[in-house]
Design a protein around this motif. Structure first.
Motif, PDB file in Angstrom:
ATOM      1  N   LYS A 136       0.834  -1.046   0.000  1.00 55.39           N
ATOM      2  CA  LYS A 136      -0.081   0.063   0.013  1.00 55.39           C
ATOM      3  C   LYS A 136       0.925   1.111  -0.095  1.00 55.39           C
ATOM      4  O   LYS A 136       0.686   2.240  -0.738  1.00 55.39           O
ATOM      5  CB  LYS A 136      -0.996  -0.116   1.154  1.00 55.39           C
ATOM      6  N   ASP A 140       0.758   3.631  -3.222  1.00 53.79           N
ATOM      7  CA  ASP A 140       0.513   5.523  -2.730  1.00 53.79           C
ATOM      8  C   ASP A 140       1.716   6.357  -3.293  1.00 53.79           C
ATOM      9  O   ASP A 140       1.306   7.423  -3.748  1.00 53.79           O
ATOM     10  CB  ASP A 140       0.281   5.570  -1.288  1.00 53.79           C
ATOM     11  N   THR A 143       1.167   6.630  -7.025  1.00 51.24           N
ATOM     12  CA  THR A 143      -0.070   7.315  -7.122  1.00 51.24           C
ATOM     13  C   THR A 143       0.469   8.763  -6.956  1.00 51.24           C
ATOM     14  O   THR A 143       0.130   9.995  -8.039  1.00 51.24           O
ATOM     15  CB  THR A 143      -1.378   7.098  -6.158  1.00 51.24           C
TER      16      THR A 143
END
Length: 175
Positions: A136, A140, A143
């Motif tokens: 994650k 992230d 992103t």
């Protein structure tokens, strides 16, 4: 256990991971190189986390290897076009000789220890949860980098981030 990983691979979650360069509309090559280096380093750290988890929990290799292999492909795609010393990624447990010539991660990490830091939990469910957290965090970061990334590379980052989100889900279902 991770039949979903095979489905994801077959349906093309890494289809955007070609890393073939493409046309980034005349974007600053030095800026793109910095973005690629950072993204590849983040994914390479995740790859080392997979290696440490597999070393600490060899009984989980069947469950983790498909995801680890996909992360290795992400590293290669993100590092495409960078000097050879920054591109290398180890093929990992059970892999053949493909890509073994200039591996930066040739030596396996010490058992139950991620290189440079965090210990792998002894409980497999906790180890999967820690791996999901690392996935994650990496997704992230990819992103967040989208805002600064030009065209083709932005698409690659988005694809890798989406695959990372799928990995988080799959790791949660196998724990």
């Amino acid at each position: 256990m991770l039949a979903g990983a095979a489905v994801l691979a077959a349906t093309g979650t890494t289809a955007g991971c070609s890393g073939d360069g493409g046309d980034d509309g005349g974007a600053d090559p030095a800026r793109i190189e910095r973005l690629r280096r950072r993204a590849a380093a983040e994914s390479r750290a995740l790859l080392r986390r997979y290696d440490a988890t597999i070393a600490a929990h060899p009984g989980q290799v069947t469950a983790l290897e498909p995801l680890r292999a996909e992360v290795a492909r992400h590293v290669a795609a993100l590092a495409h076009g960078l000097p050879a010393d920054t591109r290398a990624a180890s093929p990992g447990p059970g892999a053949g000789t493909e890509g073994s010539g200039d591996r930066a991660d040739a030596a396996p990490p010490p058992p139950a220890q991620k290189r440079g830091g965090e210990a792998v939990p002894a409980d497999p469910a906790e180890a999967f949860a820690a791996l999901a957290t690392a996935e994650k965090r990496t997704a992230d970061a990819h992103t967040a980098a989208l805002a600064a990334a030009p065209g083709e590379f932005a698409g690659l980052l988005a694809s890798v981030a989406a695959a990372g989100a799928a990995h988080v889900y799959l790791l949660g279902t196998t724990a």
